[in-house]
Design an enzyme around this catalytic site. Structure first.
Site, PDB file in Angstrom:
ATOM      1  NE  ARG A  19      45.598  19.424  67.754  1.00  0.00           N
ATOM      2  CZ  ARG A  19      45.036  18.827  67.041  1.00  0.00           C
ATOM      3  NH1 ARG A  19      44.095  18.038  67.735  1.00  0.00           N
ATOM      4  NH2 ARG A  19      44.806  18.810  65.796  1.00  0.00           N
ATOM      5  CD  GLU A  20      45.071  14.257  65.981  1.00  0.00           C
ATOM      6  OE1 GLU A  20      44.406  13.306  66.610  1.00  0.00           O
ATOM      7  OE2 GLU A  20      44.412  15.462  65.408  1.00  0.00           O
ATOM      8  CG  HIS A  83      44.224  23.160  68.600  1.00  0.00           C
ATOM      9  ND1 HIS A  83      43.437  22.271  68.817  1.00  0.00           N
ATOM     10  CD2 HIS A  83      44.264  22.909  67.066  1.00  0.00           C
ATOM     11  CE1 HIS A  83      42.883  21.689  68.006  1.00  0.00           C
ATOM     12  NE2 HIS A  83      43.122  22.271  66.755  1.00  0.00           N
ATOM     13  NE  ARG A 143      45.029  25.312  61.265  1.00  0.00           N
ATOM     14  CZ  ARG A 143      45.709  24.417  62.221  1.00  0.00           C
ATOM     15  NH1 ARG A 143      47.336  24.392  62.353  1.00  0.00           N
ATOM     16  NH2 ARG A 143      45.288  23.648  63.191  1.00  0.00           N
ATOM     17  CB  THR A 177      37.296  14.904  61.611  1.00  0.00           C
ATOM     18  OG1 THR A 177      37.590  16.448  61.477  1.00  0.00           O
ATOM     19  CG2 THR A 177      37.397  14.679  62.919  1.00  0.00           C
ATOM     20  CG  HIS A 205      44.345  17.326  60.498  1.00  0.00           C
ATOM     21  ND1 HIS A 205      45.436  17.822  61.696  1.00  0.00           N
ATOM     22  CD2 HIS A 205      43.648  16.543  61.247  1.00  0.00           C
ATOM     23  CE1 HIS A 205      45.350  17.010  62.839  1.00  0.00           C
ATOM     24  NE2 HIS A 205      44.294  16.524  62.459  1.00  0.00           N
ATOM     25  CG  HIS A 207      42.384  12.021  61.721  1.00  0.00           C
ATOM     26  ND1 HIS A 207      42.648  11.507  62.890  1.00  0.00           N
ATOM     27  CD2 HIS A 207      42.118  13.239  62.126  1.00  0.00           C
ATOM     28  CE1 HIS A 207      42.640  12.473  64.088  1.00  0.00           C
ATOM     29  NE2 HIS A 207      42.492  13.774  63.108  1.00  0.00           N
ATOM     30  CG  HIS A 299      63.547 -10.288  47.942  1.00  0.00           C
ATOM     31  ND1 HIS A 299      62.614  -9.303  48.500  1.00  0.00           N
ATOM     32  CD2 HIS A 299      62.961 -11.040  47.337  1.00  0.00           C
ATOM     33  CE1 HIS A 299      61.478  -9.616  47.786  1.00  0.00           C
ATOM     34  NE2 HIS A 299      61.430 -10.694  47.250  1.00  0.00           N
TER      35      HIS A 299
END
Length: 468
Positions: A19-20, A83, A143, A177, A205, A207, A299
């Site tokens: 979805r996202e 959704h 939800r 968001t 959620h 971003h 390293h």
């Protein structure tokens, strides 16, 4: 070493790649790809899959329908989330498709209320309550996503949560968001919300606009969030949300919990990389090509003595392997180790001479094994024979006869033992086959089996020298 922290609540993953993730510019998944990604997410143990917004388009609807069918058949174990806007028709579509849960989203900041919804706070509360109740009346779990919650008036956010709880929602997702939260504030926010609403479970959620998505979801989990939203490779609107592979690794390291099968993360990340067309930068954490590759001489020497010197967890935890680069930064330890791996014995003096040649060519980006052998032969005056490789991986390009249906050849090649992946391609060759063999004899047998398939005209084999 700082002690590991403990979470007071059990934490799970909701993955929103379908979805996202598909809201990433330029990303479109086919129906078959959606199903394959959902199966892969379920296989690694993702608790919830946000499969998409079924009202958006027929192909998304069909993809979600097929995913839910596999859930009913027991192939997929994850909870399937659909959704939905706060619109009755969207809710009806989600119920009709028999999703396990409908996720209703609504922007609750004053900016969203005014510019997007063209409504007031009171009118928004009535609309939210009505649609949550309507969804609940269809017998599904609900939800509510408080979109732009982190820029909303806090008292109004509390009103919204109380409203959706009373209307029947059992989960509330706090959506950052535009990615403006910072970790200490996130922790405080979720501590307060979970103490005020003990009968509601909270999602985060986050971003990644300011690069803090992973830090914010960990802080939310400390504050009481029980579900973390992720996407594979961090896909999503603008710069995306918290990447599944990084969140899973951080939860393992900081809290000692495994929310998914860590060893399979690279495999599913590669699957999404292929289908999305968005290539991961090589320095991407956990699944990037350079995630466990060392360069500086100090390293490499440290890692060869004890990998913990420059690795927070062993790469094998994630199904990866460590490697190091040979170039002007390289020290003697790395050169000696590389020749030992190749089964080539050199004296200390010869190694010093090879190293001197490497450092005398500072513009070479890296030396392959074949380059090192050439340098060693120039130093020793001997023809050096490296140890035959074991556990060989190879790519075999296959050209088909012009009068043959390529897919018929592909179907036969898939059945050959040792074949791991088959792809039909464009260009001079028709099919690309990824194979794995325990030694060169077995590899030759696989190649001959492919050549024996009716319709195969010719093949070209390339050994995979390095897999990051």
């Amino acid at each position: 070493m700082l002690p590991k922290k403990k979470l007071h609540m059990k934490v799970g993953i909701l993955d929103s790649t379908l979805r996202e993730g598909e809201q990433t510019p330029g990303v479109v998944f086919t129906t078959d790809q959606r199903v394959e990604i959902a199966k892969a997410l379920s296989d690694i143990g993702v608790q919830m899959i946000e499969a998409g917004h079924p009202a958006v388009s027929p192909d998304i609807y069909e993809g979600i329908r097929r995913i839910i069918k596999l859930k009913r058949e027991g192939v997929i174990k994850s909870e399937i989330v659909a959704h939905s806007r706060a619109v009755k028709r969207d809710i009806e579509v989600g119920a009709e498709i028999e999703a396990d849960r409908i996720a209703i989203f609504y922007g609750i900041s004053d900016t969203h209320l005014k510019a997007k919804h063209h409504t007031t706070r009171d009118e928004a509360l009535r609309s939210i309550a009505e649609t949550v109740s309507y969804a609940k009346s269809h017998g599904v779990k609900v939800r509510f996503t408080a979109e732009d919650a982190t820029r909303a008036d806090y008292q109004y956010l509390l009103e919204v949560i109380k409203t959706v709880r009373d209307a029947g929602a059992d989960r509330v997702s706090i959506a950052d968001t535009v990615g403006v939260l910072y970790p200490s504030r996130t922790r405080e926010l979720f501590k307060d919300l979970t103490s005020r609403f003990p009968d509601i479970e909270f999602d985060i959620h986050a971003h990644n606009d300011l690069g803090m998505a992973v830090a914010n979801v960990l802080a939310a989990a400390e504050g009481g969030a029980t579900i973390i939203h992720t996407t594979l490779n961090g896909l999503g609107e603008r710069v995306g949300i918290a990447p599944l592979q990084v969140v899973a690794a951080a939860l393992k390291y900081h809290f000692g919990i495994e929310v998914v099968d860590l060893k399979k993360l690279s495999e599913v990340a590669s699957l999404v990389e292929k289908y999305s067309g968005i290539a991961l930068p090589p320095n991407f954490p956990i699944t990037g090509d350079y995630a466990f590759v060392h360069k500086a001489g100090v390293h490499v020497a440290g890692v060869l003595n004890d990998p913990k010197t420059y690795e927070f967890l062993p790469p094998e935890t994630f199904g990866r392997s460590r490697d190091y680069v040979i170039d002007k930064y390289t020290g003697k330890h790395a050169v000696k180790d590389r020749f030992d791996r190749l089964g080539v014995k050199l004296t200390d003096s010869e190694i010093d001479q090879v190293l001197a040649k490497i450092k005398s060519n500072p513009n070479v980006r890296f030396y392959r094994d074949v380059d090192l052998l050439e340098l060693a032969e120039s130093v020793t005056g001997r023809i050096l024979k490296p140890r035959p490789p074991e556990n060989i991986m190879a790519l075999i390009s296959v050209k088909c006869d012009s009068n043959v249906y390529t897919t018929s050849v592909t179907r036969r090649i898939v059945l050959i033992e040792g074949v791991r992946e088959v792809m039909e391609i464009s260009g001079d060759y028709d099919i690309l086959v990824k194979v794995e063999a325990k030694d060169s004899t077995e590899l030759n047998q696989i190649i001959e089996s492919i050549r024996a398939v009716k319709g195969v005209k010719s093949t070209l084999t390339s050994l995979i020298l390095k897999k990051m």
